[in-house]
Enzyme design. Structure first.
Site, short mmCIF file in Angstrom:
data_model
loop_
_atom_site.label_atom_id
_atom_site.label_comp_id
_atom_site.label_asym_id
_atom_site.label_seq_id
_atom_site.Cartn_x
_atom_site.Cartn_y
_atom_site.Cartn_z
N SER A 11 0.84 -1.19 0.00
CA SER A 11 0.00 0.00 0.00
C SER A 11 0.87 1.24 0.00
O SER A 11 2.02 1.22 0.44
CB SER A 11 -0.89 0.03 1.24
OG SER A 11 -0.16 0.42 2.38
N ASP A 12 0.32 2.33 -0.50
CA ASP A 12 0.92 3.63 -0.24
C ASP A 12 0.78 3.88 1.26
O ASP A 12 -0.04 3.25 1.94
CB ASP A 12 0.22 4.71 -1.05
CG ASP A 12 1.07 5.95 -1.22
OD1 ASP A 12 2.10 6.07 -0.54
OD2 ASP A 12 0.69 6.82 -2.03
N CYS A 13 1.58 4.78 1.78
CA CYS A 13 1.63 4.94 3.23
C CYS A 13 0.30 5.46 3.78
O CYS A 13 -0.23 6.47 3.30
CB CYS A 13 2.78 5.85 3.62
SG CYS A 13 4.36 5.07 3.25
#
Length: 758
Positions: free
Chosen positions: A276-278
């Site tokens: 995932s993106d952060c």
């Protein structure tokens, strides 16, 4: 990655270089399966003779539930009882090994790494071989940093290959520009270079060893956004996908089964891991309220049959996965599915093969970070990317023998850090444009002009007095990271503050027309300078990296002939009336919407995509084209459809791969340097329809190649053309179709007609 990465395509890069005998001067890199440890060397997951599948399955069978959950995040703790070190999934290598992520530290023996030009400027070279070589160098240096014991992981989240669709976007500088073909080729070149493949992609074929691996976000399914993502997976064989925090048609990216599982894993054959993106998982519940509970969000991203994400950048899975298990919203098998991809990646990196200093490729050492070859490559890349936008009366290059005094004015003239753009590491060298220009003219005078790049305070009178006293003036203006970056989109396209007033005043006062240098990632409306006779030359230098100041000085004084071409359209200021969140590419005349990018934009441009001047001239001719008419009837009984514009078309998918391959043909372009100076020149081949129907691109890039020609020299440049890819378009249903009628291959002012008949 921060909250502005909603349109972000990244590769997670896994590096497989190994340490040499010189490693004794450095700290030990972290690794598992130490053969000197009697407690782990006999474990099956440490047996390199076994297939990775068997090794991972053995490892998973030994982990407790709590240990499994702990490994689902980017900052994975050690599993000490099994000799497995901590691992950090998040490091950055956008245009060089960077200090931006938590996985890299420059606080040991190694204090710097080669900083290549920001991606947007490298793209302006239109040289895929150059992109590949840059990626190779980044891979070597990343392994060098690891071998020095200054990296906690070997997965690097780069590059960003989103389409630069809006000129105000602060992260556009990180991308290869607005064209899907360029962006796709850049992604393939980068991934192959970093992962240790050949330029042609013949080395890595899904085996268990990689030099590196790369990660991608899968978001937009249109003909503009999708092709780069597909190419980097199918052709580049990227090893990871990053899902963003935004929603696509109402569904969070990291919870989208259709995008991540059906499209990426199913249609494109992706078999790596998905991160995932952060904070993207947390946002699903806490901000978007897409789920009723945190446990539902965890289930949506991990459960088989849903999105099938693997790694969470953040801590959300650590906090809520156990309660999701207890509530029976997912099973241990769901964890094992994710962990299989996670540990397969780490094993492919060689991080479970024992001491890397005893393994193959051990001759690649930390001493190769900031090597002379890599620094020379950074200079070459800066030279090849810089774009000459204006050169009235051949003002440039300046003659060294006749330039006795020089004024360098502007807030970007003596700030070497500005050259680096964003996502950078400490560079090997630091030379500002002013310092580089002084090496050519000893009598060089400097004035900052503005207090800062925002230019709210300006010293016009002092700058004017300086300009009156010298032979020539170079103004180094533009933007920096205070004006455009992640989390900072621009509101205007003009130069900040009073920069334009300073430029005009200095140009009016100078003895001769001035040279204007623009440092920026995104386009700038410099129409006032384009048409001003007192501004003789305009140079766009992007953010040219550690050697950019040197390259700029070489171009101004003729030691290098510029050949870069713009990878984005430079729009006028009035484009800011277009809502930035309007994602449409195609124009809508009824509502006054002008469209986006050179393929669809119907408004006026300051400078067009592909524009760039040289100190010499080039002439083109079509030497040979295999095809003049494409008769689709010879490929079987295909179903012809008439659309609302009364044009006949065929579905590309209905034609099938075999027929599409048979249709491919070559076009050979003769390119001649008709000027007096040798130069490197990107040749761009476009296709244009004879009639631009609703929804059709007005122009589309088919291919590009870079060629070096001496004065008077000619070369033949061959392009492969695939009608199914290059002569098709997406209809309103998202179906790729080929329409009957005439198309033109175009290079420069030369055209070759091709007819498609049913």
């Amino acid at each position: 990655m921060g909250p502005q990465s909603a349109l972000l395509m990244l590769f997670n890069v896994l590096f497989f270089f190994f340490f040499s005998s010189t490693a004794n001067a450095f700290d030990e890199p972290p690794f598992a399966c130490n053969q000197a440890s009697s407690s782990t060397k006999s474990l099956p997951f440490c047996d390199t003779k076994l297939p990775i599948k068997n090794r991972v399955e053995d490892l998973l069978s030994r982990l407790t539930i709590d240990e499994k959950i702990s490994q689902l995040v980017n900052t994975a703790p050690p599993i000490t009882r099994l000799g497995i070190p901590a691992y950090q999934w998040w490091s950055e290598s956008l245009h060089g090994v960077a200090a931006s992520g938590p996985g890299i530290r420059f606080n040991g023996t190694l204090r710097s790494a080669t900083s290549f030009p920001q991606v947007i400027l490298s793209a302006a070279s239109f040289d895929a071989h150059l992109w590949f070589r840059i990626a190779q160098a980044i891979g070597i240096e990343a392994r060098g940093v690891y071998n020095a014991g200054q990296a906690n992981g070997m997965t690097f989240w780069a590059p960003n290959i989103n389409i630069f669709r809006d000129p105000r976007w602060g992260r556009g500088q990180e991308t290869p520009g607005e064209d899907p073909l360029v962006t796709g080729k850049y992604s393939v070149s980068y991934v192959r270079g970093v992962q240790g493949d050949t330029f042609e992609g013949k080395k890595i074929t899904g085996v268990d060893h990689l030099q590196a691996s790369a990660v991608v976000t899968v978001q937009d399914l249109a003909d503009t956004y999708q092709p780069p993502f597909q190419k980097c997976i199918e052709e580049g064989r990227a090893n990871g996908i990053m899902c963003a925090y935004n929603r696509v048609n109402g569904v969070p990216n990291c919870a989208d089964f259709n995008l991540l599982t059906k499209k990426a894993r199913g249609m494109w054959g992706f078999d790596g891991y998905i991160t995932s993106d952060c904070d993207a998982v947390a946002i699903i519940f806490e901000n978007q309220r897409y789920t009723k509970t945190p446990e539902d969000a965890v289930a949506d991203v991990l459960k088989a049959g849903k999105s099938c994400m693997d790694v969470n950048c953040g801590t959300y899975l650590q906090k809520h996965t156990k309660s999701a298990l207890q509530q029976k919203k997912l099973s241990e098998a769901d964890l094992d599915r994710a962990l299989f991809n996670i540990f397969s990646t780490r094993m492919k990196l060689g991080l479970f093969n024992g001491d890397p200093r005893q393994l193959p490729f051990g001759d690649i050492s930390p001493n190769q970070v900031c090597s002379a070859d890599h620094q020379a490559l950074a200079l070459e890349a800066a030279r090849d990317g810089i774009v000459l936008l204006k050169n009235s009366a051949r003002l440039l290059p300046l003659l060294k023998t006749k330039t006795n005094s020089l004024a360098v004015i502007g807030p970007n003239a003596d700030v070497a850090k500005t050259l680096l753009g964003n996502y950078y590491g400490p560079p090997c060298i630091s030379i500002s444009p002013l310092q580089a220009l002084k090496k050519y003219v000893s009598n060089t005078l400097y004035h900052q002009g503005c207090d800062y790049v925002n230019c709210t305070s300006v010293s016009i009178s002092n700058a004017v007095d300086l300009a009156k006293s010298v032979d020539y003036v170079v103004l180094v203006m533009g933007l920096d990271q205070t004006q455009e970056r992640e989390e900072k989109d621009r509101v205007d396209l003009v130069l900040p503050g009073k920069q334009a007033s300073l430029i005009l005043s200095v140009a009016e006062a100078a003895k001769k027309p001035v040279i204007l240098v623009i440092l920026s990632g995104g386009p700038v409306d410099v129409s006032f300078a384009k048409y001003n006779k007192n501004i003789g030359a305009i140079v766009w230098a992007g953010y040219p990296g550690e050697a950019g100041g040197i390259a700029l000085a070489e171009i101004i004084f003729g030691d290098h002939n510029p050949g870069g071409r713009l990878p984005v359209t430079w729009y006028p200021q009035y484009f800011t009336k277009v809502p930035m969140i309007d994602m449409r590419m195609r124009p809508d005349a009824a509502n006054g919407y002008p469209g986006r990018t050179y393929r669809f934009y119907t408004g006026k441009s300051v400078f067009k995509f592909g524009y760039g001047l040289s100190y010499t001239k080039y002439a083109y001719k079509f030497s040979y084209v295999e095809l003049k008419q494409l008769d689709l009837k010879q490929y079987g009984n295909l179903n012809t459809i008439r659309n609302e514009t009364l044009a006949s078309y065929l579905s590309v998918s209905e034609m099938g791969k075999e027929n599409c391959d048979k249709m491919k043909f070559s076009a050979t372009i003769g390119v001649r340097n008709t000027g007096e100076m040798s130069g490197k020149h990107p040749v761009l081949l476009f296709v244009e329809p004879s009639v631009v129907r609703r929804g059709s691109p007005m122009k589309q890039l088919v291919g590009f190649q870079s060629v070096h020609l001496n004065a008077g020299e000619e070369a033949q440049v061959e392009f492969g053309v695939s009608p199914c890819e290059h002569l098709s378009r997406a209809n309103e249903e998202g179906l790729m179709v080929m329409e009957g009628g005439s198309h033109f291959l175009v290079v420069g002012e030369e055209k070759h007609q091709i007819s498609i008949v049913f």
